[in-house]
Design a protein around this motif. Structure first.
Motif, PDB file in Angstrom:
ATOM      1  N   MET A 112     -60.904  -6.911 -35.576  1.00 20.41           N
ATOM      2  CA  MET A 112     -61.397  -8.004 -36.412  1.00 20.41           C
ATOM      3  C   MET A 112     -62.123  -9.050 -35.570  1.00 20.41           C
ATOM      4  O   MET A 112     -63.202  -9.534 -35.942  1.00 20.41           O
ATOM      5  N   ALA A 113     -61.543  -9.388 -34.405  1.00 17.89           N
ATOM      6  CA  ALA A 113     -62.156 -10.394 -33.542  1.00 17.89           C
ATOM      7  C   ALA A 113     -63.506  -9.923 -33.008  1.00 17.89           C
ATOM      8  O   ALA A 113     -64.443 -10.706 -32.874  1.00 17.89           O
ATOM      9  N   ASN A 118     -67.482 -15.753 -36.011  1.00 14.92           N
ATOM     10  CA  ASN A 118     -66.586 -16.602 -36.794  1.00 14.92           C
ATOM     11  C   ASN A 118     -65.748 -17.478 -35.861  1.00 14.92           C
ATOM     12  O   ASN A 118     -65.264 -17.011 -34.829  1.00 14.92           O
ATOM     13  N   SER A 141     -60.502 -14.514 -29.624  1.00 11.14           N
ATOM     14  CA  SER A 141     -61.075 -13.761 -28.513  1.00 11.14           C
ATOM     15  C   SER A 141     -61.068 -14.535 -27.202  1.00 11.14           C
ATOM     16  O   SER A 141     -61.198 -13.928 -26.132  1.00 11.14           O
ATOM     17  N   HIS A 156     -67.178 -11.722 -34.355  1.00  7.74           N
ATOM     18  CA  HIS A 156     -67.075 -12.563 -33.173  1.00  7.74           C
ATOM     19  C   HIS A 156     -67.814 -13.894 -33.304  1.00  7.74           C
ATOM     20  O   HIS A 156     -67.619 -14.799 -32.496  1.00  7.74           O
ATOM     21  N   CYS A 205     -62.237 -16.139 -35.150  1.00 11.25           N
ATOM     22  CA  CYS A 205     -62.279 -14.967 -34.283  1.00 11.25           C
ATOM     23  C   CYS A 205     -62.687 -15.343 -32.858  1.00 11.25           C
ATOM     24  O   CYS A 205     -62.224 -14.726 -31.890  1.00 11.25           O
TER      25      CYS A 205
END
Length: 295
Positions: free
Chosen positions: A241-242, A248, A255, A246, A251
């Motif tokens: 998801m991250a 967002n 990360s 990326h 996220c």
């Protein structure tokens, strides 16, 4: 090494300077549909990555040394290497932190295995051990070169995702850090293990708790080992998801620790490293625009 869906490309620079690219199918443990479902696929993906990585390292070492005989590692040798790797990882990152937490309890700095403080010490020691290990091996010249190739992989993937020409002159300007790197996966595993161990180990003790002190600690370690399956599965979904979102802000925050750790696991490559990474990337995608990731 570069992977694109079911393809794995391994690029190795021979002693002559020539770059040899090996294209092979990705060995998968998730061929059955239910093993590819979210929150199930994480653990088998971890195992298949270990298997493919060991086979690729064996191939690259043989090519780099220009050994024509012996072939690649056999099934039993591969199984033995994989088992040894798992045993060492369990010993370092499950058993040893547990023993350290027991020492903190003996010194009066921690509660019992049912307490949050016990698992906080466990997690702190895991982080310290992991960071110390990575920082120490990065001082070795051979490992530093591996980390330069790691950085070259990330730069090549950034350039590929931006659609620019894959040559060292354009690739070198991109970041050596990448949100889909497996380094972040390890951090997610460590962080999630602290939370889940603190919640689920006391629940397991409430269901069953051996009376003897030695059996009690052995039982807790066994529970932690079993919990590594859901922990790795959850960590895999988080890193996917991250990496996918990326841009967002949430996220990006997720990360950030993994990206910071990559300052230890990647070094700035030179053009010779970039050439090998580009060759592997081109071998993995072969003209299509499939998502690609370092293996």
């Amino acid at each position: 090494m570069m992977r694109s869906r079911d393809r794995l490309a391994i690029a190795v620079r021979k002693q002559s300077g020539e770059i040899l690219v090996e294209i092979r199918p990705w060995f998968s443990l998730t061929t059955h549909p239910w093993l590819r479902k979210p929150f199930i696929r994480g653990f088998p993906v971890l195992l298949e990555t270990l298997i493919n990585g060991i086979k690729a390292l064996n191939f690259s070492a043989r090519v780099a040394m220009e050994e024509d005989e012996g072939g690649e590692v056999g099934s039993w040798a591969l199984a033995g290497t994989l088992l040894l790797s798992i045993v060492l990882a369990v010993g370092l990152f499950v058993v040893l932190p547990h023993l350290f937490s027991l020492l903190m309890k003996w010194w009066g700095l921690s509660g019992d295995v049912n307490s949050l403080s016990f698992h906080a010490w466990d997690g702190l020691f895991k982080f310290a051990l992991f960071l110390g290990y990575v920082a120490s091996i990065s001082l070795l010249p051979d490992i530093r070169r591996v980390f330069q190739y790691h950085g070259a992989e990330h730069k090549a993937i950034w350039a590929y995702e931006q659609g620019v020409e894959l040559i060292p002159q354009t690739v070198r300007g991109y970041s050596r850090l990448h949100p889909r790197c497996g380094t972040a996966f390890l951090l997610f595993v460590l962080a999630l293990s602290i939370v889940l161990f603190a919640v689920l180990v006391p629940l397991a003790m409430a269901v069953y708790a051996p009376s003897g002190p030695v059996l009690k600690q052995a039982y807790v370690i066994l529970v932690k080992l079993l919990l590594m399956v859901p922990v790795s599965s959850m960590a895999y979904e988080l890193i996917r998801m991250a990496g996918r979102f990326h841009e967002n802000i949430v996220c990006k925050l997720m990360s950030c620790p993994g990206m910071m750790l990559q300052f230890l696991t990647t070094f700035e490559p030179d053009d010779s490293h970039l050439e090998v990474a580009i060759a592997a990337l081109q071998g993995a995608v072969e003209g299509n625009r499939q998502p690609c990731s370092p293996s």
